[in-house]
Design a protein around this motif. Structure first.
Motif, mmCIF file in Angstrom:
data_model
loop_
_atom_site.group_PDB
_atom_site.id
_atom_site.type_symbol
_atom_site.label_atom_id
_atom_site.label_comp_id
_atom_site.label_asym_id
_atom_site.label_seq_id
_atom_site.Cartn_x
_atom_site.Cartn_y
_atom_site.Cartn_z
ATOM 1 N N SER A 57 0.790 -1.239 0.000
ATOM 2 C CA SER A 57 0.000 0.000 0.000
ATOM 3 C C SER A 57 0.818 1.283 0.000
ATOM 4 N N ILE A 58 1.997 1.267 0.595
ATOM 5 C CA ILE A 58 2.809 2.480 0.738
ATOM 6 C C ILE A 58 3.974 2.458 -0.244
ATOM 7 N N GLY A 59 4.769 1.404 -0.217
ATOM 8 C CA GLY A 59 5.897 1.319 -1.132
ATOM 9 C C GLY A 59 6.942 0.327 -0.675
ATOM 10 N N ASN A 60 7.827 0.014 -1.591
ATOM 11 C CA ASN A 60 8.895 -0.942 -1.354
ATOM 12 C C ASN A 60 10.200 -0.170 -1.195
ATOM 13 N N GLY A 61 10.453 0.301 0.021
ATOM 14 C CA GLY A 61 11.637 1.093 0.298
ATOM 15 C C GLY A 61 11.356 2.573 0.206
ATOM 16 N N CYS A 62 12.336 3.343 0.627
ATOM 17 C CA CYS A 62 12.231 4.802 0.615
ATOM 18 C C CYS A 62 13.634 5.351 0.351
ATOM 19 N N ALA A 63 13.718 6.307 -0.581
ATOM 20 C CA ALA A 63 15.019 6.806 -1.032
ATOM 21 C C ALA A 63 15.834 7.487 0.071
ATOM 22 N N HIS A 64 15.209 8.265 0.937
ATOM 23 C CA HIS A 64 15.990 9.011 1.931
ATOM 24 C C HIS A 64 15.351 8.938 3.306
ATOM 25 N N MET A 65 16.076 8.345 4.211
ATOM 26 C CA MET A 65 15.707 8.326 5.622
ATOM 27 C C MET A 65 17.000 8.505 6.398
ATOM 28 N N PHE A 66 16.937 8.993 7.589
ATOM 29 C CA PHE A 66 18.086 9.084 8.483
ATOM 30 C C PHE A 66 19.337 9.623 7.809
ATOM 31 N N GLU A 67 19.386 10.906 7.653
ATOM 32 C CA GLU A 67 20.585 11.576 7.145
ATOM 33 C C GLU A 67 21.134 10.909 5.890
ATOM 34 N N GLY A 68 20.262 10.666 4.926
ATOM 35 C CA GLY A 68 20.681 10.125 3.640
ATOM 36 C C GLY A 68 20.652 8.624 3.516
ATOM 37 N N CYS A 69 20.412 7.900 4.590
ATOM 38 C CA CYS A 69 20.291 6.443 4.502
ATOM 39 C C CYS A 69 18.922 6.094 3.938
ATOM 40 N N ARG A 70 18.848 4.980 3.244
ATOM 41 C CA ARG A 70 17.587 4.602 2.619
ATOM 42 C C ARG A 70 16.962 3.408 3.330
ATOM 43 N N LEU A 71 15.632 3.356 3.242
ATOM 44 C CA LEU A 71 14.894 2.177 3.689
ATOM 45 C C LEU A 71 15.043 1.145 2.580
ATOM 46 N N ASN A 72 15.631 0.009 2.900
ATOM 47 C CA ASN A 72 15.896 -1.011 1.889
ATOM 48 C C ASN A 72 14.613 -1.538 1.253
ATOM 49 N N ALA A 73 14.666 -1.766 -0.045
ATOM 50 C CA ALA A 73 13.594 -2.475 -0.731
ATOM 51 C C ALA A 73 13.680 -3.944 -0.319
ATOM 52 N N GLU A 75 13.645 -6.859 -1.832
ATOM 53 C CA GLU A 75 14.565 -7.759 -2.534
ATOM 54 C C GLU A 75 16.036 -7.388 -2.351
ATOM 55 N N SER A 76 16.317 -6.177 -1.879
ATOM 56 C CA SER A 76 17.717 -5.791 -1.653
ATOM 57 C C SER A 76 18.078 -5.748 -0.170
ATOM 58 N N SER A 77 17.138 -6.106 0.689
ATOM 59 C CA SER A 77 17.406 -6.112 2.131
ATOM 60 C C SER A 77 18.303 -7.283 2.501
ATOM 61 N N PRO A 78 19.403 -7.022 3.180
ATOM 62 C CA PRO A 78 20.204 -8.144 3.658
ATOM 63 C C PRO A 78 19.357 -9.001 4.607
ATOM 64 N N CYS A 79 19.338 -10.288 4.347
ATOM 65 C CA CYS A 79 18.538 -11.227 5.129
ATOM 66 C C CYS A 79 19.467 -12.237 5.785
ATOM 67 N N GLN A 80 19.115 -12.642 6.970
ATOM 68 C CA GLN A 80 19.941 -13.605 7.681
ATOM 69 C C GLN A 80 19.119 -14.820 8.067
ATOM 70 N N GLU A 81 19.359 -15.927 7.389
ATOM 71 C CA GLU A 81 18.674 -17.179 7.682
ATOM 72 C C GLU A 81 17.235 -16.920 8.115
ATOM 73 N N LEU A 82 16.427 -16.419 7.208
ATOM 74 C CA LEU A 82 15.098 -15.946 7.579
ATOM 75 C C LEU A 82 14.203 -16.996 8.215
ATOM 76 N N SER A 83 14.284 -18.234 7.785
ATOM 77 C CA SER A 83 13.376 -19.233 8.339
ATOM 78 C C SER A 83 13.801 -19.723 9.724
ATOM 79 N N ALA A 84 15.041 -19.455 10.119
ATOM 80 C CA ALA A 84 15.498 -19.826 11.461
ATOM 81 C C ALA A 84 14.997 -18.787 12.461
ATOM 82 N N PRO A 85 14.537 -19.218 13.625
ATOM 83 C CA PRO A 85 13.944 -18.261 14.560
ATOM 84 C C PRO A 85 14.953 -17.322 15.223
ATOM 85 N N PHE A 86 14.559 -16.064 15.300
ATOM 86 C CA PHE A 86 15.264 -15.080 16.126
ATOM 87 C C PHE A 86 14.909 -15.442 17.559
#
Length: 184
Positions: A57-73, A75-86
């Motif tokens: 509904s809103i979007g897949n990522g955001c170009a500028h957040m936190f002093e020039g850092c972006r909200l990752n889309a 498919e480009s978000s670093p993922c760590q063993e997603l199916s294993a429980p935190f």
């Protein structure tokens, strides 16, 4: 601000849409249900509902957040063993942990560095991550090189993003954090 109830999502999404429009944020294109499901199937998980609604509904990522850092889309978000429980449900500052380094590193690998998606990398070994498995599924946590902790005591993705919309670079994600010495 607590984690929103699913019954609140429609209202919260509408409010976030109005705020992103008013701020003229450069949001990534919205994702289809099929694209989200393909990501979930590939990683053998189900994304938290609040994040799925945001992506659709809103979007897949955001170009500028936190002093020039972006909200990752997604498919480009670093993922760590997603199916294993935190495995954590409370903060852990491993820099203060008095156990031997081998034990700490093994516990970090088996409890912390899995079941989460990096939302934003702020630099200096600091990031915000969405927990996608385990007891804290749906919450946003702060990860650093010395430890991890939930944001604002317990903050879901929509609350985390809306807090940023309201305060941008002045956001204090830890203002409501209650440190309890008994948690140590």
């Amino acid at each position: 601000m607590p984690v929103y109830e699913s019954g609140d999502y429609e209202t919260v999404i509408k409010r976030i849409q109005e705020k992103t429009d008013a701020l003229r944020l450069e949001m990534g294109g919205c994702l289809s249900e099929e694209t989200i499901m393909a990501f979930e199937d590939r990683h053998k998980i189900k994304l938290p509902q609040s994040y799925r609604l945001f992506l659709k509904s809103i979007g897949n990522g955001c170009a500028h957040m936190f002093e020039g850092c972006r909200l990752n889309a997604l498919e480009s978000s670093p993922c760590q063993e997603l199916s294993a429980p935190f495995m954590l449900d409370k903060f852990w500052i491993w820099e203060d942990d008095e156990r031997d380094l081998h034990t700490i590193e093994a516990e970090m690998k088996n409890q912390v560095y899995r079941g989460n998606i990096e939302l934003i990398h702020l630099g200096c070994c600091m990031s915000y991550r969405l927990i996608v498995t385990g007891k804290c599924r749906g919450e946003v946590w702060n990860f650093t090189d010395v430890g991890v902790q939930p944001c604002c005591e317990r903050q879901d993705f929509l609350g985390w993003f809306e807090l940023w919309l309201d305060n941008q670079d002045e956001t204090d994600y830890f203002k409501d954090y209650v440190y309890d010495e008994e948690d140590e």
